[in-house]
Scaffold this motif. Structure first.
Motif, PDB file in Angstrom:
ATOM      1  N   GLY A  53       0.879  -1.168   0.000  1.00 47.57           N
ATOM      2  CA  GLY A  53       0.000   0.000   0.000  1.00 47.57           C
ATOM      3  C   GLY A  53       0.910   1.209   0.000  1.00 47.57           C
ATOM      4  N   HIS A  54       0.502   2.252   0.674  1.00 40.64           N
ATOM      5  CA  HIS A  54       1.400   3.408   0.770  1.00 40.64           C
ATOM      6  C   HIS A  54       1.158   4.053   2.111  1.00 40.64           C
ATOM      7  CE1 HIS A  54      -2.367   4.554  -0.961  1.00 40.64           C
ATOM      8  NE2 HIS A  54      -2.255   5.596  -0.210  1.00 40.64           N
ATOM      9  N   GLU A  55       1.164   3.185   3.175  1.00 40.22           N
ATOM     10  CA  GLU A  55       0.778   3.656   4.497  1.00 40.22           C
ATOM     11  C   GLU A  55       1.819   4.575   5.121  1.00 40.22           C
ATOM     12  OE1 GLU A  55       1.703   0.671   3.742  1.00 40.22           O
ATOM     13  OE2 GLU A  55       3.243   0.057   5.137  1.00 40.22           O
ATOM     14  N   SER A  56       3.043   4.598   4.605  1.00 45.63           N
ATOM     15  CA  SER A  56       4.065   5.432   5.230  1.00 45.63           C
ATOM     16  C   SER A  56       5.041   5.937   4.174  1.00 45.63           C
ATOM     17  CB  SER A  56       4.815   4.610   6.280  1.00 45.63           C
ATOM     18  OG  SER A  56       5.427   3.507   5.656  1.00 45.63           O
ATOM     19  N   ASP A  57       5.894   6.860   4.599  1.00 51.32           N
ATOM     20  CA  ASP A  57       6.919   7.377   3.694  1.00 51.32           C
ATOM     21  C   ASP A  57       7.847   6.270   3.244  1.00 51.32           C
ATOM     22  OD1 ASP A  57       5.857   9.813   4.160  1.00 51.32           O
ATOM     23  OD2 ASP A  57       7.243  10.305   5.774  1.00 51.32           O
ATOM     24  N   THR A  88       6.358   4.524   0.358  1.00 51.45           N
ATOM     25  CA  THR A  88       6.447   5.359  -0.841  1.00 51.45           C
ATOM     26  C   THR A  88       7.844   5.270  -1.436  1.00 51.45           C
ATOM     27  OG1 THR A  88       5.018   6.835   0.393  1.00 51.45           O
ATOM     28  CG2 THR A  88       5.810   7.623  -1.694  1.00 51.45           C
ATOM     29  N   THR A 107       0.901   3.757  12.217  1.00 49.00           N
ATOM     30  CA  THR A 107       0.408   5.055  11.761  1.00 49.00           C
ATOM     31  C   THR A 107       0.651   6.123  12.825  1.00 49.00           C
ATOM     32  OG1 THR A 107      -1.800   4.767  12.692  1.00 49.00           O
ATOM     33  CG2 THR A 107      -1.461   3.994  10.443  1.00 49.00           C
ATOM     34  N   GLN A 108       0.632   7.364  12.375  1.00 51.37           N
ATOM     35  CA  GLN A 108       0.852   8.479  13.288  1.00 51.37           C
ATOM     36  C   GLN A 108      -0.289   8.575  14.302  1.00 51.37           C
ATOM     37  OE1 GLN A 108       1.936  12.025  11.249  1.00 51.37           O
ATOM     38  NE2 GLN A 108       1.749  13.313  13.054  1.00 51.37           N
ATOM     39  N   ASN A 157       6.545   7.006  11.757  1.00 50.12           N
ATOM     40  CA  ASN A 157       5.234   7.656  11.849  1.00 50.12           C
ATOM     41  C   ASN A 157       4.661   7.543  13.252  1.00 50.12           C
ATOM     42  OD1 ASN A 157       5.698   7.002   8.947  1.00 50.12           O
ATOM     43  ND2 ASN A 157       3.838   8.189   8.741  1.00 50.12           N
TER      44      ASN A 157
END
Lengths: 370, 355
Positions: free
Chosen positions: A71-75, A78, A232-233, A260
């Motif tokens: 997915g793209h849950e964090s930097d 990415t 997640t943050q 995060n």
């Protein structure tokens, strides 16, 4: 009648927005690949070698690769995605089919089956969950498509060519060893740790927890609590908010299993007026070491950040090249990782009996990081 | 005795009772672990802002509360639920952060456009989504679940497109205000309170509440009686979308970023649950806004309680489910009837003994 017209207009606007959204996606998707190769070629010599080497591998035809990303849950994610998109670009002789599975494991199985139908040459999977893979990997095997696993691991099947990733347990061990050396250097005798874990069941969570716990048990540290912040943050913030109340004044170390979560934890500690970081009461340890994370290490908000290298694509490309030339790649490929700290009081730590260097974060390092 | 009966007979008695019951668990826990009995309820001022678990419940529960307001109206008017609110939250947040940071930028310290543009953008995006849902349900007569399913799956994806598949950070103090503090109060609490007040006054001072209930009970009869049923249903979905937009703004401001994958994840379920826990029928018709709001805070009270008890995150959903089952059972009509029968029996026996 008026409202009917209004609502039709709104619907039209909605559709237009969707179309506009779709259109705008295609443009940047095409753009970075071009820019990426342009930027890579003159700037970095090691990267620049890659396209020249890869070009003959394609034999004039593109090597098709299917990549089922988490997915793209964090930097971090990415960066991992971008690494693949840069390395497996058309200019380098590859045709990359990229699927973002949005953290949905059923979606990921679907994506892999679609790759089989498309008869791609190689499949790269970053498995969302560690189990339930045997059937689909058997399908890949009978279709004759080699599968390369990156980052996270698969527990219930070995029907893949190679796994490329980080040794999460080593990261956990390194964090523990650093904390031991650091507390000794700072004369801190009592260590009470709060852990904010990653997503339950993720191999990064399991490895980092295991590694750190091993050292904590050996050194007799107290792990007060360990709860999941889902990487997640918001998760980190919520868990830390509660920790600050449950263990007020009882903890002096917080371990967040990714950056995060650490950002969220910092917000929560700030709100509870708990001082953290280099000049604070609480030692903050994080994992991943993304650019934003390293910035906080340099500013002294995070004491130490243990890298989890997201740039797997060059290593994967090596594996693919080995396969292209008929060789057998290693079953497990570990990536090179760094341990980043703020203070220059320790130069190295001993992990698994071997001495490993600690890197003090400077602006140059941040600029070079993904 | 009569007074007690009067209190227990109130429609809000059971929802409030359940919420207090959940919180009472903490007193038991604090006493048994040797802490001060009202540890959970202590509110102090720290850093010039209110600090404590109760504040956490109010603060963290804000998003679900705001969603629950819209959801109550939707449930009442259309006898269906809007399952897109969580995704719409994410879309509104993504749109807002995209506006504030500029397209394709993954981290911005300075705002690309004035803050108000981003805020209005989020709210407008919520309204557009609400209007889209409302149009499908009210004018095309699509079943609510099906109509909102479209945005349930699409909105998050549109948000990703807007953010160019990145987590967009807006590390700017003025943007962090909505998830931060207004004076000594967390801003989300204030925003939720304002939303409650506005909708509450609207329902109380105008006949809107009555209209919504009447449409929910019988759409055709209401139309024949002179109400524009479709428009009222449309309006309810619009308000629901608006609420989702506001909630999205708060959620993204909290983490000063648009994390389109995780913002509002499963919030639609919490919002529906809040409506149900508040003693409202999901079959439409009569509704009680206060009940839904209490329901929303009850859900948050459960989560915070589980954190406070140190229940591991993996097992937390199980306990949450058990508590929800209990609350729903207590409020179920057959259970209420059974209690009544038992009470009557006891009264009869007492009467018999006295005679």
């Amino acid at each position: 009648m008026k409202s009917k017209i209004a609502s039709i207009l709104i619907c039209a606007a909605m559709v237009a927005a969707m179309v506009a959204g779709c259109g705008s996606k295609e443009e940047p998707a095409a753009a970075p690949t071009e820019q990426g190769t342009e930027a890579d070629a003159p700037a970095e010599t090691p990267e620049a070698d890659a396209p020249e080497e890869a070009a003959p591998a394609g034999d004039g035809e593109l090597v098709t690769i299917g990549f089922a990303q988490v997915g793209h849950e964090s930097d971090w994610r990415t960066a991992s995605t971008k690494s693949c998109q840069d390395v497996f670009s058309e200019a380098n002789g590859y045709d990359l089919q990229f699927v973002d599975c949005d953290n949905d494991s059923a979606e990921q199985l679907n994506a892999v089956r679609t790759f089989i139908e498309q008869d791609v040459d190689y499949i790269i999977i970053d498995p969302i969950v560690a189990t339930g893979w045997d059937t689909v990997l058997s399908e890949c095997e009978s279709a004759g498509i080699p599968v390369i696993i990156i980052d996270r691991t698969i527990d219930d099947s070995d029907k893949y060519v190679s796994w490329v990733g980080s040794n999460f347990k080593t990261e956990g061990l390194a964090a523990g060893e650093w904390l031991k050396a650091y507390t000794e250097a700072k004369n801190i005798s009592e260590v009470n740790v709060l852990v904010i874990e990653g997503s339950t069941g993720a191999s990064a969570t399991i490895g980092r927890t295991e590694g750190f716990k091993e050292i904590a048990d050996r050194e007799g540290w107290t792990i007060l609590d360990s709860q999941s912040g889902d990487f997640t943050q918001e998760g980190g913030q919520k868990v830390m908010e509660s920790y600050c109340k449950s263990y007020e004044g009882k903890f002096n170390v917080v371990v967040c299993q990714n950056d995060n979560e650490a950002f969220g934890a910092m917000d929560a500690m700030k709100a509870a007026s708990v001082s953290y970081g280099v000049n604070g009461d609480v030692i903050l340890i994080s994992f991943d070491a993304c650019t934003a994370g390293l910035q906080f290490v340099m500013s002294g908000d995070i004491n130490a950040d243990f890298e989890c290298n997201p740039l797997a694509a060059p290593f994967v490309e090596d594996v693919i090249k080995t396969l292209q030339s008929g060789g057998t790649p290693d079953k497990e490929v570990y990536m090179v990782e760094h341990w980043y700290v703020n203070e220059d009081i320790l130069s190295s730590i001993e992990v698994n009996g071997e001495s490993q260097e600690l890197t003090v974060v400077t602006q140059d390092i941040i600029d070079a990081q993904y | 005795m009569n007074k007690l009966k009067k209190i227990t007979g109130k429609p809000l008695f059971l929802p409030i009772f359940c919420m207090l019951l959940v919180m009472a668990v903490n007193i038991v826990y604090d006493v048994s672990s040797g802490n001060f009995a009202f540890n959970f309820f202590t509110i102090s001022v720290r850093n010039g802002v209110l600090y404590g678990r109760l504040i956490d419940i109010l603060n963290r529960g804000s998003e679900v509360t705001i969603l629950a307001i819209g959801m109550t109206l939707v449930v009442s008017a259309s006898a269906g639920t809007d399952i897109s609110v969580g995704s719409v939250m994410s879309l509104a947040a993504s749109f807002c952060c995209m506006l504030l940071a500029g397209y394709g930028v993954s981290a911005a310290n300075d705002l690309a456009v004035p803050l108000i543009v981003g805020v209005l953008g989020a709210i407008l995006m919520g309204c557009i989504c609400g209007a889209f849902n409302g149009f499908l349900v009210a004018y095309l007569n699509v079943q609510p679940m099906v109509a909102t399913l479209i945005l349930f799956s699409a909105a998050r994806a549109i948000g990703l497109l807007l953010c160019n598949n990145l987590i967009v950070y807006v590390r700017n103090e003025s943007f962090q205000f909505f998830g931060g503090y207004l004076g000594f109060l967390p801003t989300p609490i204030v925003i939720a309170a304002v939303c409650i007040a506005i909708v509450g006054i609207l329902l109380k001072k105008t006949a809107l509440g009555l209209y919504i209930q009447s449409v929910g009970i019988n759409k055709r009869a209401s139309r024949i009686a002179g109400l524009n049923s479709a428009r009222i249903i449309f309006l309810c979905y619009l308000v629901c979308g608006l609420a989702a937009g506001i909630a999205g703004l708060v959620a993204s401001s909290r983490i000063s970023s648009a994390d389109s994958n995780n913002i509002g994840l499963n919030y639609e379920l919490d919002a529906i649950l809040a409506v149900a826990l508040g003693g409202n029928s999901l079959g439409g018709g009569k509704f009680n806004l206060a009940g839904s709001i209490i329901g929303a805070y009850t859900i948050q009270a459960i989560s915070i309680t589980l954190y406070a008890l140190g229940v591991s995150t993996e097992q937390a959903p199980v306990y949450k489910a058990i508590i929800v089952i209990l609350i729903v059972t207590i409020q179920a009509p057959p259970f209420k009837a059974w209690i009544k029968r038992m009470n009557a029996k006891r009264a009869l026996e007492k009467g018999g003994a006295a005679a």
